[in-house]
Design an enzyme around this catalytic site. Structure first.
Site, PDB file in Angstrom:
ATOM      1  N   TYR A  40       0.837  -1.206   0.000  1.00  0.00           N
ATOM      2  CA  TYR A  40       0.000   0.000   0.000  1.00  0.00           C
ATOM      3  C   TYR A  40       0.871   1.255   0.000  1.00  0.00           C
ATOM      4  O   TYR A  40       0.599   2.217  -0.720  1.00  0.00           O
ATOM      5  CB  TYR A  40      -0.898  -0.044   1.239  1.00  0.00           C
ATOM      6  N   LYS A  42       0.785   4.106  -2.842  1.00  0.00           N
ATOM      7  CA  LYS A  42       0.416   5.488  -2.530  1.00  0.00           C
ATOM      8  C   LYS A  42       1.560   6.464  -2.811  1.00  0.00           C
ATOM      9  O   LYS A  42       1.323   7.624  -3.150  1.00  0.00           O
ATOM     10  CB  LYS A  42      -0.047   5.591  -1.076  1.00  0.00           C
TER      11      LYS A  42
END
Length: 252
Positions: A153, A157
């Site tokens: 993640y 991001k």
């Protein structure tokens, strides 16, 4: 084209931050296409927008699939009008510590956040260039700065921030801006599932997060929707390539 009839697309718009952004953009006078994996999941937010007097369309698509992403954009253009606002919000989590994280955990998260973002932005940019107006907003996260159990993640991001800056450089001369919003702790189904994963009651999880936030409260989806409203507005035309941390303080 008049500002108040611009068409916006919000991916991952069926709930949480995406739904809040979709409803806010509709309140701003946009026609809103709500894209999520299954069209039936978009029905609730589409109905709320219509009940409030707005115009909305629900579309089911896996945006990490090139053909589905393009077909979704083509459908929006045909049924609502050429999209000139895109909010890349769709995302999934497959949290795990590095030594437990599988190849599928890693690749599936990058697939939705990065590849899906790329497919959607590439499909929509031609409409923006033609209109000489475009607003691209992508959801990053404070996790881009690193977060335990989120190698996948965090990579996704952080990658969104680099993509955003490149979009801004390439598309700026066509009247298109690209920016990223990096939320801090926001109360959503996703943060609830994180609390479950670490085995902490959600109320305690929220309290723990709030104790680290200077404004002394948790974030709500509406906090992100307000920021998206500004970045997609006519007045934000000189703001591009930026990452705005909406986190209740100067950092995560």
């Amino acid at each position: 084209m008049s500002e108040n009839i611009r068409t916006a697309i919000v991916t991952g718009g069926a709930r949480g931050i995406g739904a809040a952004i979709a409803e806010r953009l509709a309140a701003d006078g946009r026609q809103v296409a709500v894209i999520d994996l299954r069209e039936e999941d978009t029905a609730e937010v589409v109905e709320r927008i219509r009940a409030a007097g707005g115009k909305a369309l629900g579309v089911g698509a896996n945006i990490a699939d090139e053909d589905q992403a393009k077909a979704a954009v083509d459908r929006v253009a045909a049924e609502l009008g050429a999209p000139t606002i895109l909010v890349n919000n769709a995302g999934i989590i497959r949290d795990n510590m590095l030594f437990k994280m599988t190849k599928d955990d890693f690749e599936s998260v990058l697939g939705v956040h990065l590849t899906g973002n790329f497919f959607m932005t590439r499909a929509v940019q031609s409409h923006m260039v033609e209109a000489k107006f475009g607003r691209i907003v992508s959801l990053s996260s404070t996790s881009a700065l690193g977060n335990r159990g989120q190698t996948n993640y965090s990579a996704a991001k952080a990658g969104i921030q680099g993509m955003t800056k490149t979009y801004a450089i390439e598309l700026g001369k066509f009247g298109v801006t690209a920016n990223a919003i990096a939320p801090g702790f926001i109360e959503t189904e996703m943060t609830k599932s994180t609390a479950e994963r670490v085995g902490v009651p959600f109320e305690d999880f929220v309290k723990g997060a709030v104790s680290q936030i200077p404004v002394a409260r948790s974030g709500k989806p509406e906090d992100i929707a307000h920021t998206a409203s500004f970045l997609t507005s006519e007045g934000a035309g000189f703001v591009s390539g930026q990452v705005i941390y909406v986190a209740g303080g100067p950092k995560a």
